[in-house]
Structure formats: structure tokens, C-alpha cells
Design an enzyme around this catalytic site. Structure first.
Site, PDB file in Angstrom:
ATOM      1  N   ASP A 198      -6.512   9.598   9.933  1.00  0.00           N
ATOM      2  CA  ASP A 198      -4.890   9.054  10.330  1.00  0.00           C
ATOM      3  C   ASP A 198      -4.745   9.659  11.671  1.00  0.00           C
ATOM      4  O   ASP A 198      -4.995  10.602  12.160  1.00  0.00           O
ATOM      5  CB  ASP A 198      -4.132   9.512   9.239  1.00  0.00           C
ATOM      6  CG  ASP A 198      -4.264   8.467   7.956  1.00  0.00           C
ATOM      7  OD1 ASP A 198      -4.102   7.231   8.103  1.00  0.00           O
ATOM      8  OD2 ASP A 198      -4.412   9.078   6.934  1.00  0.00           O
ATOM      9  N   GLU A 242       0.792  -1.138  -0.132  1.00  0.00           N
ATOM     10  CA  GLU A 242      -0.102   0.108  -0.059  1.00  0.00           C
ATOM     11  C   GLU A 242       0.984   1.262   0.213  1.00  0.00           C
ATOM     12  O   GLU A 242       1.840   1.475   0.979  1.00  0.00           O
ATOM     13  CB  GLU A 242      -0.968   0.016   1.253  1.00  0.00           C
ATOM     14  CG  GLU A 242      -2.133  -0.940   1.041  1.00  0.00           C
ATOM     15  CD  GLU A 242      -2.913  -0.710   2.241  1.00  0.00           C
ATOM     16  OE1 GLU A 242      -3.706  -1.865   2.443  1.00  0.00           O
ATOM     17  OE2 GLU A 242      -3.055   0.100   3.063  1.00  0.00           O
TER      18      GLU A 242
END
Lengths: 406, 279
Positions: free
Chosen positions: B61, B50
Site C-alpha cells: 500500500d 471492499e
């Protein structure tokens, strides 16, 4: 085929997907989607529920102090020598700004949804104070995210929030302003989605927030429209309001949108000028993009990274704007103009001296536009301006700039 | 269209073990070091990569990936350079699937059609775009799928049975199950609860289900890998990179080596997963 809800009206939006033209939408993480859909259901129920509307109106009258007065600024009108100037006095509301209108509405909704914890983001601290206030009134714990820079420049509001029992969490990420506070609030929400209600303070974010916040704030324009008709027997020629995220502006604009002869003017924070990065004029100097759950005009670079922006006023220090404003701009129903820091500061001082009203720095931007326009208009013409907040919170900022010891 | 990704999961199924999916931020702390990290990942045992696309406002995040994105942007990374990184990687690795992960705005500004074109040409196999739920499928998901790029959707603990079919409808490649309500890098919940959630998703789809958010150690990778088709590790790798940097944020000799060592240990974890489960 579905008929466009926008047909023959500028007031029919958003569509069922939360779009105003290409703007708006629901650009959020999957974790939040089920909650946002539930919020939409509950909001759809509440808006047509007479009980909800009654409770909202009662609190409006007895807790907020509505209707707020419409005030003819006689001396300012004389001083500028042009159009008659009227202020919608939202700064006289409980907690000192229009923010409380939305907070009362949303906390009633939070209660309906069975949520037990309130979070909010704040820039100038006005929305934080209003959120902390309604949380105290309804006995719910409240966490307010506030950029570290703003915590410093809005110290009186930080203290008020703490007195009201809220926990103020300074956010140091980014430049420590409203955008960063909103990111952090979204992170809290995604983590505590089961019990937490996110009380967004402006008419932006994922659908249904832009519509919902607008509807709670539209009381400003509905009252003002009635009041001006009563006072003058006609509608104003121009309606002016300051725009950060744009909740006070959409609140006063919306009931006038279908009055085709009424010009609508939103005033953006021009900061230190539009040439560099030190402004927050999303529409005048930005471009469409996706942030904080909606597509709207943003300050961004060529790679789609969001810029920080700058304004003397913490409440306008946001690199985006509510999606309905973006749409109103593109279709030409409203115009958006910038006002620089120094112009707002001059307007702040003028109003204080000439009308005995200390305005917040946010509506001082709208006022600076009034000061420009009024002299160019005829004496029979009328300007209506939303005086959205009082300036007590800003005296330290202004004092510092003017070199006065407080 | 999904050949590389499907081949990889088929090979893993034949081996009888889950995939190790590794996330890192493209351009952290600079392009050359980041490309070296990317090249080291498969050699250390990563099965799927990723590749993070930095964004100024990463609202899903935690602190580790927020700061990694800031380092990367400060180092001059752009979406165009992140795509170039995949292109450079493909010069020497034709088999490891690459999934771009990030937020929509940089893609929207790059231009959706141009982005899909360039991503395909660079050898990118899939996309994870955090702020595009199924309600927004017309934006990128449908155009990407129609051109042969996988669109990998996140399913979360709040995705209930009623909503799951909508989430799975336009998903391809694999399903990314987010182990908890929260942001990346938080504490991992009880692995036994995760097993149940993975089975619930597998009742609705034949796609592999990979689990991420909060997996930090080989032991956790082993535990999660017992029930999942893949284990995603992100913040731990990003933290490993952060800890190797100089005070000014520059890469050191330990930057690539540290990631290699961590990934090797995680790879051992996933390789032991089914053995442990069978015992």
C-alpha cells in the site's frame, strides 16, 4: 512419494516450497511472484555452476579477504577462567562485517538476471554499506532504505553509503527502524520489478532468500569448522552468535548442525527486558506469524499487528527472525536466549579493553552470553563465537550512553 | 455459494454497465464514523464494498492507505471489530456484496477456521488477501472456497500468459486486475493499455474482471469502465476521508458527506462508461 529432504540431516531444508517445517514460504503480492520464481530458477542454476562458484570464491579471497581468521582470545579466556574462547573474525572482512559475503553473492546473481538497479534495506547500516560497496564495484545504481531513527543513530554508515555513491532514503513510517525500511524496499520493488534486484540482507523474506542468504553466509561456518579442527583437533562444544534476522548466526551454525555434540546458541536482543515491549526477542518472547514474505516467530499483539521492538543495537532491532532459526528452535536443535542492552554494553567494553578489539553492538550480545557461559564450563571445553562486525559504527551510540563527549 | 456476488454482477450485466467497487479502511478514523461511511456507500452508488482490514505493515500500500490503517489501529480497530462492522451493515443491507481486503497475519492469528466461520455468519462474500499468492492456497484460499466464501485474486502486469491459469484456478467472485506494477494510490497508466490486459484475462476466464490501483476521478472510472466489468476506487476515498478530519484526526460532519459526494460522482462515471464506449 517424495522423500523428505530433511531425513537424517538438519541441513537439508528448505523443501521445494521454501518451508522449514511450518516456517518460511512465499507470502508476497502477486506482482512479485513471477520474479521470485525466476530468482529461484537462476539461483538453482548458479549454485551448481562452477563458473559462478569460482567467481564467488575469487572475490571472496581477493575482495573480501577470506578466509577470515579464527582467533584464540587468550586474555578473555584467562579473565573468565573457564572454556577456551575462539572468535571467527568476520569483523575483519572488507566493509567490517559478515554482510559482504551475502552481498557479493547476490550481486553476481543480479548480474546474471540482467537487473540494472539494486535496492536494499538496512538497520545498523552494515548491510547498506556492503550493498553500496558491491554496487560500486559492479557499476550499478543503488538505493538503500533506512529507518529515519537508524539514519540518526548510525550516521557514520550513512556517510559511507553516500561516499560509495548510493542514495540513502530515510523511512519515517512506523518507528523508522529496520522493519519499516524493509516495507519501503518491498514497495519500491513491487513498483520497479522489471529492472530492480532486491538485495535482502538477512536470511529472511520469501523463498529463496532465506536459503540463498544462508548459503552465501555458510562460508563462515565451513571455514570455522576447518580452522577449529586444525587448531584444536576437535569441534567446539558450543557455537554462539547474535541473532537479529539471523544471517551471521545461520552462516556459522549451518555447517555444524549435523555435528550432534556441538551445542548451538543464538542470542536475541533482550533490550530493556522481556516484560514490556522494549526488546527484540522474537523467539524467546514472540509467536509464529507471517511478515515480509515468510512465516516465522514475530513480536506481535493479539490482533496480529506487528510490534516495533527495541534494541540498543540497530542491527538487531527487528521484530522477526529468519525462518530456519524458528524451525531449529522448535525441533530443539538450537537454543535461543536473550541478552539485555546493558549486558551487551558491558561486553562491548570488556572486549575492547582486554583483547583490543572493538566489537559491534550486535556481536556484543553474543559476547555477553559467552561471558555468562565460559566460567561455568571446564577449561578443556571450547566456545566458538561469531564476531560478526566491528564496532567503529557504534562509538557514537556508546559514547552517548556512557556520557562521553566525542 | 457466491450468490450475492453473482446476483450483483448479473444485475449489472443486465443494466449494461460496470460495477463501482469502493474501498475504505474499516475503523478509519473510528468505528461509528466508519460504519456510517459503509452504510452511505451503496446509497451513493457503490455496487460492491471492499472493507479494509488494517495491518501494521501494509507492504503493497501507498502512503494514503498506510496512514488510514494507522488511524484505524489507533482508534482501536481489530479484525474482530472489522467483522462486526460487516455484521452491523448487514442489519440494513442484505444485497451489497462485502469483500474483506488486507493482509494475512491478522487472519492467521485470529485463526483461519474461526475467521471463515465468523466471516460467513457476518455476511461477508469474499476475501482479498494481498500476500497470499496461488502458491500459498492451502493457507486460506482452499478452506474459504470450500466453505462458500469467494477468494478474489489479484492479477498484475507481471502475471504472464504462462502464470495466468494458475492465478485464475482457485479464483471466484471476480478477478481484480492491478493496473500497474506498484503500490495502491500511484498514478494511473494509459487506460487503453488496461483494456488490452482486461481482454487478455477474459480470454482465460468467465469471471468478471475489475480494475483498480490508481483510479481517482469519475473521468478515469468512465475510461476504465469502458473495458472492465468493474472499477475499484480506494486511495481517493481514503484521501477524501483524511481531508475531512480535524488536526487530531477526529471525524467531522464533512467525513461521511465528503465520501458520499465523491462516490456519487464516481457512480456517474461508471454509469457513463459504456455509453461513452459505444459513441
Amino acid at each position: 512419494m517424495n522423500q523428505s529432504p530433511f531425513l537424517n540431516s538438519f541441513r537439508g531444508g528448505p523443501d521445494e516450497d521454501g518451508r522449514f517445517g511450518i516456517y518460511g514460504g512465499r507470502f508476497v503480492a502477486e506482482t512479485l511472484m513471477p520474479l521470485i520464481l525466476e530468482l529461484q530458477d537462476k539461483w538453482n542454476e548458479a549454485k551448481t555452476d562452477p563458473e559462478f562458484q569460482k567467481e564467488l570464491a575469487d572475490l571472496g579471497t581477493h575482495y573480501i579477504g577470506r578466509p577470515s581468521p579464527l582467533y584464540f582470545a587468550e586474555r578473555l579466556t584467562e579473565h573468565l577462567g573457564g572454556a577456551k574462547i575462539y572468535f571467527k573474525r568476520e569483523e575483519l572482512n572488507h566493509t567490517g562485517s559478515h554482510k559482504i559475503n551475502n552481498c557479493i553473492g547476490q550481486i553476481l546473481l543480479a548480474k546474471r538476471m540482467g537487473k540494472t538497479r539494486i535496492i536494499a534495506e538496512t538497520g545498523a547500516g552494515q548491510h547498506g554499506v556492503a550493498s553500496a560497496t558491491v554496487a560500486a564495484r559492479f557499476g550499478l545504481p543503488c538505493v538503500v532504505y533506512m529507518g529515519a531513527t537508524d539514519v540518526e543513530r548510525q550516521a557514520p554508515n550513512v556517510f559511507r553509503m553516500k561516499l560509495l555513491g548510493a542514495e540513502v532514503k530515510p523511512v519515517t513510517a512506523g518507528h523508522g527502524t529496520l522493519k519499516d525500511a524493509m516495507n519501503e524496499a518491498l514497495r519500491d520493488w513491487v513498483t520497479n520489478v522489471e529492472d530492480t534486484y532486491y538485495l535482502i540482507g538477512t536470511a529472511a523474506g520469501p523463498h529463496p532468500y532465506p536459503e540463498m542468504v544462508r548459503d552465501f553466509q555458510a562460508v563462515i561456518g565451513r571455514e570455522a569448522r576447518e580452522q577449529i579442527l586444525k587448531a584444536e583437533g576437535r569441534l567446539p562444544d558450543v557455537v554462539i552468535a547474535a541473532v537479529g534476522g539471523g544471517s551471521n548466526a545461520i552462516g556459522i551454525f549451518h555447517p555444524f548442525l549435523d555435528d550432534k555434540d556441538v551445542r548451538i546458541v543464538g542470542v536475541e536482543a533482550g533490550g530493556k527486558g522481556l516484560d514490556g515491549d522494549e526488546h527484540c526477542a522474537s523467539i524467546t518472547a514472540g509467536s509464529p506469524g507471517v511478515l515480509h514474505g515468510n512465516r516465522t516467530y514475530l513480536l506481535q499483539d493479539g490482533d496480529g499487528q506487528i510490534k516495533e521492538g527495541h534494541s540498543i543495537s540497530a542491527g538487531l532491532d527487528y521484530p522477526g527472525i529468519g525462518p530456519e532459526h524458528s524451525w531449529l528452535n522448535d525441533i530443539g536443535r538450537a537454543e535461543y536466549v536473550p541478552i539485555m542492552d546493558h549486558e551487551a554494553l558491558e561486553a562491548f567494553q570488556l572486549l575492547t579493553r582486554i583483547e583490543g578489539i572493538i566489537p559491534a553492538l550486535e556481536p556484543s550480545h553474543a559476547l555477553a552470553e559467552v561471558i555468562k557461559r565460559a566460567p561455568t564450563m571446564g577449561k578443556e571445553e571450547i566456545i566458538l563465537m561469531n564476531l560478526s562486525g566491528r564496532g567503529d559504527k557504534d562509538i557514537f551510540t556508546v559514547g552517548k550512553i556512557l556520557g562521553m563527549e566525542l | 455459494m457466491t450468490a450475492r456476488m453473482d446476483r450483483r454482477f448479473a444485475a449489472l450485466a443486465a443494466e449494461g454497465r460496470p460495477a463501482l467497487v469502493t474501498y475504505f479502511m474499516g475503523g478509519d478514523p473510528d468505528y461509528a464514523s466508519s460504519l456510517a461511511i459503509m452504510k452511505a456507500l451503496p446509497k451513493a452508488g457503490s455496487d460492491i464494498i471492499e472493507l479494509g482490514m488494517p495491518f501494521s505493515d501494509p507492504m503493497a500500500d501507498g502512503p494514503a492507505i498506510q496512514v488510514a490503517g494507522q488511524r484505524s489501529l489507533k482508534g482501536g480497530q481489530t479484525l474482530s471489530k472489522t467483522i462486526q462492522m460487516a455484521r452491523d451493515f448487514r442489519l440494513e443491507d442484505a444485497d451489497t456484496p462485502i469483500v474483506l481486503m488486507g493482509y494475512y497475519n491478522p487472519i492467521y492469528i485470529y485463526g483461519v477456521d474461526r475467521f471463515i466461520e465468523d466471516a460467513l455468519e457476518a455476511g461477508i462474500d469474499g476475501l482479498i488477501v494481498v500476500d497470499l499468492p496461488p502458491e500459498m492456497d492451502d493457507e486460506l484460499c482452499i478452506p474459504a472456497l470450500s466453505r462458500g466464501i469467494n477468494f478474489i485474486r489479484l492479477a498484475t502486469p507481471t502475471t504472464d500468459a504462462k502464470r495466468l491459469p494458475a492465478v485464475l484456478e482457485n479464483t471466484s467472485g471476480f478477478v481484480y486486475y492491478v493496473s500497474m506494477n506498484g503500490i495502491t494510490g500511484s498514478a494511473l497508466p494509459d487506460p487503453s493499455l488496461i483494456g488490452g490486459a482486461v481482454r487478455r484475462i477474459k480470454d482465460h476466464t468467465a469471471l468478471p474482471v475489475c480494475v483498480g490501483f490508481g483510479v481517482k476521478t469519475a473521468e478515469q472510472a468512465r475510461a476504465i469502465g469502458a473495458s472492465a466489468d468493474g472499477v475499484v476506487v480506494g486511495s481517493a476515498i481514503v484521501n477524501q476521508i483524511a481531508s475531512s478530519l480535524t488536526a487530531d484526526g477526529a471525524a467531522t460532519e464533512a467525513t461521511v458527506a465528503g465520501v458520499e459526494a465523491l462516490v456519487r460522482s464516481l457512480a456517474l462515471g461508471v454509469r457513463g462508461a459504456r455509453v461513452a464506449a459505444a459513441e
